[in-house]
Write a protein that holds these residues in place. Structure first.
Motif, PDB file in Angstrom:
ATOM      1  N   SER A   2      -2.092   2.396   5.537  1.00  0.00           N
ATOM      2  CA  SER A   2      -2.051   1.282   6.159  1.00  0.00           C
ATOM      3  C   SER A   2      -2.671   0.509   5.697  1.00  0.00           C
ATOM      4  O   SER A   2      -3.376   0.217   5.602  1.00  0.00           O
ATOM      5  CB  SER A   2      -2.269   1.805   7.588  1.00  0.00           C
ATOM      6  N   THR A   3      -2.054  -0.773   6.287  1.00  0.00           N
ATOM      7  CA  THR A   3      -2.956  -2.242   6.013  1.00  0.00           C
ATOM      8  C   THR A   3      -2.348  -3.325   7.041  1.00  0.00           C
ATOM      9  O   THR A   3      -0.848  -3.481   7.548  1.00  0.00           O
ATOM     10  CB  THR A   3      -3.027  -3.077   4.699  1.00  0.00           C
ATOM     11  N   LEU A  37       1.454  -4.575  10.816  1.00  0.00           N
ATOM     12  CA  LEU A  37       1.196  -3.407  10.051  1.00  0.00           C
ATOM     13  C   LEU A  37       1.979  -3.344   9.041  1.00  0.00           C
ATOM     14  O   LEU A  37       3.482  -2.956   9.404  1.00  0.00           O
ATOM     15  CB  LEU A  37       0.821  -2.267  11.182  1.00  0.00           C
ATOM     16  N   VAL A  38       1.748  -3.007   8.111  1.00  0.00           N
ATOM     17  CA  VAL A  38       2.598  -2.688   6.614  1.00  0.00           C
ATOM     18  C   VAL A  38       2.110  -0.641   6.443  1.00  0.00           C
ATOM     19  O   VAL A  38       1.178  -0.609   5.810  1.00  0.00           O
ATOM     20  CB  VAL A  38       2.036  -3.223   5.069  1.00  0.00           C
ATOM     21  N   ARG A  39       3.091  -0.229   5.714  1.00  0.00           N
ATOM     22  CA  ARG A  39       2.947   1.390   5.958  1.00  0.00           C
ATOM     23  C   ARG A  39       3.891   1.570   5.239  1.00  0.00           C
ATOM     24  O   ARG A  39       5.354   2.094   5.392  1.00  0.00           O
ATOM     25  CB  ARG A  39       2.846   1.704   6.836  1.00  0.00           C
ATOM     26  N   GLU A  40       3.377   2.064   3.787  1.00  0.00           N
ATOM     27  CA  GLU A  40       4.541   2.842   3.015  1.00  0.00           C
ATOM     28  C   GLU A  40       5.404   1.374   2.600  1.00  0.00           C
ATOM     29  O   GLU A  40       6.807   1.940   2.456  1.00  0.00           O
ATOM     30  CB  GLU A  40       5.030   4.403   2.812  1.00  0.00           C
ATOM     31  N   ALA A  44       5.477  -1.834   9.768  1.00  0.00           N
ATOM     32  CA  ALA A  44       5.307  -0.186  11.098  1.00  0.00           C
ATOM     33  C   ALA A  44       5.274  -0.898  12.498  1.00  0.00           C
ATOM     34  O   ALA A  44       5.242  -0.326  13.322  1.00  0.00           O
ATOM     35  CB  ALA A  44       4.116   0.608  10.989  1.00  0.00           C
ATOM     36  N   ALA A  56      -5.484   1.541  13.217  1.00  0.00           N
ATOM     37  CA  ALA A  56      -3.674   1.255  12.629  1.00  0.00           C
ATOM     38  C   ALA A  56      -4.422   1.044  10.954  1.00  0.00           C
ATOM     39  O   ALA A  56      -3.532   1.070  10.019  1.00  0.00           O
ATOM     40  CB  ALA A  56      -3.253  -0.424  12.772  1.00  0.00           C
ATOM     41  N   GLY A  57      -5.148   1.181  10.116  1.00  0.00           N
ATOM     42  CA  GLY A  57      -5.313   1.105   8.984  1.00  0.00           C
ATOM     43  C   GLY A  57      -6.837   0.007   8.631  1.00  0.00           C
ATOM     44  O   GLY A  57      -7.535  -0.761   9.843  1.00  0.00           O
ATOM     45  N   GLY A 404       5.131  -4.190   0.120  1.00  0.00           N
ATOM     46  CA  GLY A 404       3.835  -4.387   0.406  1.00  0.00           C
ATOM     47  C   GLY A 404       3.246  -4.380  -1.024  1.00  0.00           C
ATOM     48  O   GLY A 404       1.711  -4.270  -0.765  1.00  0.00           O
TER      49      GLY A 404
END
Ligand SMILES: [Zn+2]
Length: 410
Positions: A2-3, A37-40, A44, A56-57, A404
């Motif tokens: 996650s970023t 928040l970016v996840r996969e 997110a 959160a990453g 992403g």
């Protein structure tokens, strides 16, 4: 992995909601010192940085930049090959499109260039163009065929577009079969036969091979009639394809009323539209796509934006990228022109190139920043969204993400 992307000013662009789900203000959903928040590949979480979920990453601080959804260009002819600089110079000397057509210019000139190109060559040209568009912040791009004119050549163009659509390192490509654009040179006296063959052979073949999501027609004087477009739409809709139309660029021949009747996804151009037509579009929720680069090139008067606003039309702004009347790949330039020439507000222009544009392309998970949407983001080296409308289409995107993944910048 996650970023968390942090930025001084985040715009969610969710549209006409006073307060967005993520707490952003106004139609653009402004969040000061915001984070995404970016996840996969998906979003997110989005909101004020101070409220970001703990652990959160990794955080990427984009500092003073403006963070928006990836831009969505909802009207392009980007799969063209060749150059039409000769007719541009003729046009600048005062020639009109009839004279240009008589000298072999116009759509037929792009048709000839296509005739001499392979699918691979068209794809290479399109890929390079889409890369440049990505560097300008475009993450989703509608691409029309329409220079083939014959089915064999239209298919060649659509196959090149399909190649580009498979490539995750390019903007997301939405393919449109521009089925009625111009009559091929040898069919000038046989238009009924041509329209019949497009409806009975080309449309079913394109639908069966899944080469397009939309079918488009150029409805105008000296182009195709509303009856011809209605016939095309019946063939397309029977096979699950949705309709976009070029309407009222030069004359009002009832194209907007037709677009409403067909529940088209979008009616585009609209320099010439009646109040009845505009109202019908708004009532049916048909997006009204404005193409200011084309009317700038052609020195046309703007569409009646006050009318479109009054009736509550949903506005989209697109580049119309094409080698004749909108010789620019820049959606930011179209935005600047929409504000300067058409008097759109920053909010109208930016929603027209993000959320409204995505919805007009049946891409509900793009063009806005909300939980579950694709992580299509642009960080601009600009302090404010008004600054995005002002610098005449200069590339100011610092970082461009599609789902992403980095499309441009770093
Ligand atoms: Zn067009």
């Amino acid at each position: 992995v996650s970023t968390l992307y942090r930025s001084a000013r985040v715009l969610t662009c969710e549209g006409a909601v006073a307060t967005s789900a993520s707490g952003g203000e106004g139609p653009l959903g402004v969040i000061r010192d915001g984070a995404v928040l970016v996840r996969e590949g998906r979003i997110a979480w989005v909101g004020p940085f101070a409220q970001a979920p703990a652990g959160a990453g990794s955080t990427r601080d984009l500092g003073q930049s403006l963070l928006t959804p990836g831009l969505v260009d909802a009207h392009t002819h980007a799969a063209w090959v060749g150059s039409r600089h000769e007719e541009y110079v003729m046009k600048m000397r005062g020639a009109d499109y009839r004279e240009i057509a008589a000298k072999g210019g116009g759509i037929v000139s792009s048709h000839r260039a296509l005739l001499a190109s392979t699918v691979g060559e068209i794809h290479a040209t399109l890929r390079a163009r889409l890369r440049r568009m990505a560097s300008l912040g475009v993450v989703t791009c509608e691409v029309k065929s329409g220079y083939g004119l014959t089915f064999e050549l239209e298919e060649r163009q659509l196959l090149a577009i399909a190649e580009a659509a498979k490539d995750p390192s390019l903007p997301c490509v939405v393919p449109t079969f521009l089925a009625l654009h111009a009559l091929p040179p040898d069919m000038k006296e046989r238009r009924d036969e041509y329209v019949a063959s497009v409806c009975e052979h080309a449309v079913p073949a394109v639908a069966e091979k899944k080469l397009a999501r939309f079918v488009d027609a150029y409805v105008d004087q000296n182009a195709f009639t509303t009856d011809e477009a209605r016939r095309l739409a019946a063939a397309a809709q029977a096979r699950g394809l949705r309709i976009r139309l070029h309407v009222g660029q030069f004359a009002d021949v009832g194209g907007a009323e037709l677009g409403a009747e067909l529940s088209a996804a979008s009616c585009d151009h609209l320099e010439n539209v009646s109040e009845t037509g505009a109202r019908a579009l708004a009532d049916k929720g048909v997006f009204c796509t404005l193409l200011p680069t084309a009317s700038f090139t052609l020195k046309q008067a703007p569409p009646d934006v006050a009318l479109l606003r009054r009736v509550g039309a949903k506005l989209v702004v697109a580049s119309d990228a094409n080698p004749g009347t909108a010789p620019s790949e820049s959606l930011p330039l179209a935005l600047a022109l929409a504000v300067r020439l058409y008097g759109l507000s920053t909010e109208e222009a930016l929603l027209g190139a993000t959320r409204h544009a995505a919805l007009s392309l049946s891409e509900p998970d793009r063009g806005a920043l909300f939980v579950g949407a694709h992580a299509d983001l642009v960080a601009w080296d600009l302090p404010h969204e008004d600054a995005l409308m002002q610098p005449w289409g200069v590339p100011l995107a610092r970082l461009v993400l599609r789902e992403g993944r980095v499309l441009a910048g770093a």
